[in-house]
Design an enzyme around this catalytic site. Sequence first.
Site, short mmCIF file in Angstrom:
data_model
loop_
_atom_site.label_atom_id
_atom_site.label_comp_id
_atom_site.label_asym_id
_atom_site.label_seq_id
_atom_site.Cartn_x
_atom_site.Cartn_y
_atom_site.Cartn_z
N LYS A 60 1.97 11.42 -11.09
CA LYS A 60 1.14 10.49 -11.87
C LYS A 60 1.97 9.24 -12.14
O LYS A 60 3.05 9.32 -12.73
CB LYS A 60 0.73 11.11 -13.21
CG LYS A 60 -0.46 12.04 -13.11
CD LYS A 60 -0.94 12.41 -14.50
CE LYS A 60 -2.13 13.34 -14.43
NZ LYS A 60 -2.55 13.81 -15.77
N GLU B 175 -5.95 16.61 -10.60
CA GLU B 175 -6.56 17.00 -11.88
C GLU B 175 -8.08 17.13 -11.80
O GLU B 175 -8.81 16.52 -12.58
CB GLU B 175 -6.15 16.02 -12.98
CG GLU B 175 -6.30 16.63 -14.36
CD GLU B 175 -5.65 15.82 -15.49
OE1 GLU B 175 -4.54 15.32 -15.30
OE2 GLU B 175 -6.28 15.71 -16.54
N HIS C 135 -2.00 17.15 -26.04
CA HIS C 135 -2.10 15.72 -25.80
C HIS C 135 -3.35 15.08 -26.40
O HIS C 135 -3.38 13.87 -26.58
CB HIS C 135 -2.02 15.42 -24.30
CG HIS C 135 -0.62 15.56 -23.75
ND1 HIS C 135 0.07 16.75 -23.80
CD2 HIS C 135 0.22 14.67 -23.14
CE1 HIS C 135 1.27 16.59 -23.25
NE2 HIS C 135 1.38 15.34 -22.84
N ARG D 137 0.81 -1.22 0.00
CA ARG D 137 0.00 0.00 0.00
C ARG D 137 0.85 1.28 0.00
O ARG D 137 0.42 2.33 0.47
CB ARG D 137 -0.97 0.04 1.19
CG ARG D 137 -1.99 -1.07 1.16
CD ARG D 137 -3.12 -0.78 2.11
NE ARG D 137 -4.06 -1.88 2.13
CZ ARG D 137 -3.95 -2.93 2.94
NH1 ARG D 137 -2.95 -3.00 3.80
NH2 ARG D 137 -4.83 -3.89 2.89
N ASN E 166 -2.13 18.97 -20.26
CA ASN E 166 -2.43 18.09 -21.40
C ASN E 166 -2.50 18.85 -22.72
O ASN E 166 -2.97 18.31 -23.72
CB ASN E 166 -3.76 17.35 -21.17
CG ASN E 166 -3.67 16.40 -19.99
OD1 ASN E 166 -2.59 15.88 -19.70
ND2 ASN E 166 -4.78 16.18 -19.32
N HIS F 270 6.50 9.96 -27.76
CA HIS F 270 5.48 10.78 -27.10
C HIS F 270 5.64 12.28 -27.41
O HIS F 270 4.68 12.95 -27.82
CB HIS F 270 5.57 10.52 -25.59
CG HIS F 270 4.55 11.25 -24.78
ND1 HIS F 270 3.21 10.93 -24.80
CD2 HIS F 270 4.68 12.30 -23.92
CE1 HIS F 270 2.55 11.75 -23.98
NE2 HIS F 270 3.43 12.59 -23.44
N HIS G 44 -2.11 12.16 -28.33
CA HIS G 44 -2.43 10.81 -27.86
C HIS G 44 -3.13 10.01 -28.96
O HIS G 44 -2.85 8.82 -29.16
CB HIS G 44 -3.33 10.96 -26.62
CG HIS G 44 -3.74 9.67 -26.01
ND1 HIS G 44 -2.87 8.62 -25.84
CD2 HIS G 44 -4.94 9.26 -25.54
CE1 HIS G 44 -3.53 7.62 -25.28
NE2 HIS G 44 -4.79 7.98 -25.10
N ARG H 225 -5.04 21.28 -13.56
CA ARG H 225 -3.96 20.39 -14.03
C ARG H 225 -4.17 19.93 -15.47
O ARG H 225 -3.22 19.56 -16.16
CB ARG H 225 -3.81 19.19 -13.08
CG ARG H 225 -2.59 18.34 -13.42
CD ARG H 225 -2.22 17.35 -12.34
NE ARG H 225 -1.10 16.55 -12.78
CZ ARG H 225 -0.32 15.85 -11.99
NH1 ARG H 225 -0.52 15.84 -10.69
NH2 ARG H 225 0.69 15.14 -12.45
N GLU I 291 7.89 19.01 -24.55
CA GLU I 291 7.21 19.27 -23.27
C GLU I 291 7.68 20.59 -22.67
O GLU I 291 6.92 21.30 -22.01
CB GLU I 291 7.44 18.11 -22.29
CG GLU I 291 6.93 16.74 -22.76
CD GLU I 291 5.41 16.55 -22.66
OE1 GLU I 291 4.69 17.50 -22.30
OE2 GLU I 291 4.95 15.44 -22.98
N LYS J 89 5.50 23.20 -13.57
CA LYS J 89 4.69 22.00 -13.27
C LYS J 89 4.36 21.96 -11.78
O LYS J 89 3.25 21.61 -11.39
CB LYS J 89 5.41 20.72 -13.72
CG LYS J 89 4.53 19.49 -13.45
CD LYS J 89 4.80 18.31 -14.34
CE LYS J 89 3.74 17.23 -14.06
NZ LYS J 89 3.91 16.01 -14.80
#
Length: 357
Positions: free
Chosen positions: A143, A237, A248, A121, A245, A265, A252, A241, A185, A227
């Site tokens: 993330k 998010e 993206h 955990r 993206n 990417h 994506h 946040r 980025e 960031k």
Amino acid sequence: MRQVTVNLGLRSYPIWIGAGLMARTGAYLDNLAVGRKVLLVTSHTVQKLYGAMAEDSLRRHGYRVTLAVMPDGEEYKTLATAEQLYDLAFAAELDRRCPVIALGGGVVGDVAGFVAATYLRGVPLVQVPTTLLAQVDSSVGGKVAVNHPKGKNIIGAFYQPRLVLADLDVLGSLPPRELRGGLAEIIKYGVIWSRDFFSWLEINLGRLLQLDQESLAAAIEESCRIKAQVVEQDETEQGLRAILNYGHTVGHAIEALTGYRRFIHGEAVAVGMVAAARLAQKKGLLAADDCSRIKALVARAGLPVELPSDITADDLKEFFYRDKKVVEGRLTFVLPAAIGQVDVFRDLPEEELNFIE
Ligand code: NAD
Ligand code: GLY
């Protein structure tokens, strides 16, 4: 040496940026007062280049290292890889205080981070990012995820590291294509947050491409600072946040429609950033001059700016509507209103997506 702090109360952590950091991994770990058994996760390529350096430093500082080397590639960012890492952590008797260290690019960081978030955990996570993209983006903000056959990053968590070590020396061995992917980025941060940083990038891009360390350090620091500010305001998010993206949605889609093989990417994000800028200009949000500057900087970084000719508008639209960014039936686009400022649009009607015709 530069430092950025991500301020999240008890879960705050430093990002160190500088030369020669990896050889001091053990010393940095000492400051965290974690357990002595360590799972060091890396990939074949990174292990050959830097595995010994990180491992030696840890051993010199009295840590018992279990080395876990995964194959390179997005296709290994899976639950199957995570399971192998759990097995190794269990066999090495890692307890709750013992850290997982991610030594590699975003793939290693995401999967090792996912293991750190879930094993027992949650055990301490240390990110030692070795690609420019990982140093400015994936190692920061918490993330962590693995992919699922149904989609990328479907299984994951928000789980902040305790420490990030961004060693500038490792960028020298990056394939030029990966360096440019990281620049995508970095340009993103200028567009979404800071006109001054964007202008600085216009002036200093040549130095970044030549791996000038002072310029790289400044760019990484400013990217991490931006960031951090976003993540501090919206860690999970719920709203703000989403601006991270930018580029993206289209990016994506392009990655997925080309099987994650043709574009890295950052390249896909580059195409997506220019596509979103064009859409913003068409909607009357963004001045033509700002749109041109975005496209010009992306192109100067050696990144693609056009949609691949074999992806049709219908392919993209179909993908959008089954993508996870369709929230309550609405498609999310992050569009620049000016360089340094973006708005999130969650209800763009299909006819407005004509920029991809
Ligand atoms: P990557 O991890 O696949 O690394 C690219 C290649 O570079 C790999 O072959 C790797 O072995 C090699 N490499 C790494 N460091 C090197 C070095 N110093 N010298 C030479 N080769 C080196 O790619 P990436 O661009 O770092 O990361 C992409 C991944 O990051 C994707 O899975 C993406 O989803 C994820 N990501 C996550 C976040 C987040 O917030 N968690 C943000 C952006 C991207
Ligand atoms: N890379 C997007 C985010 O961290 O939210």
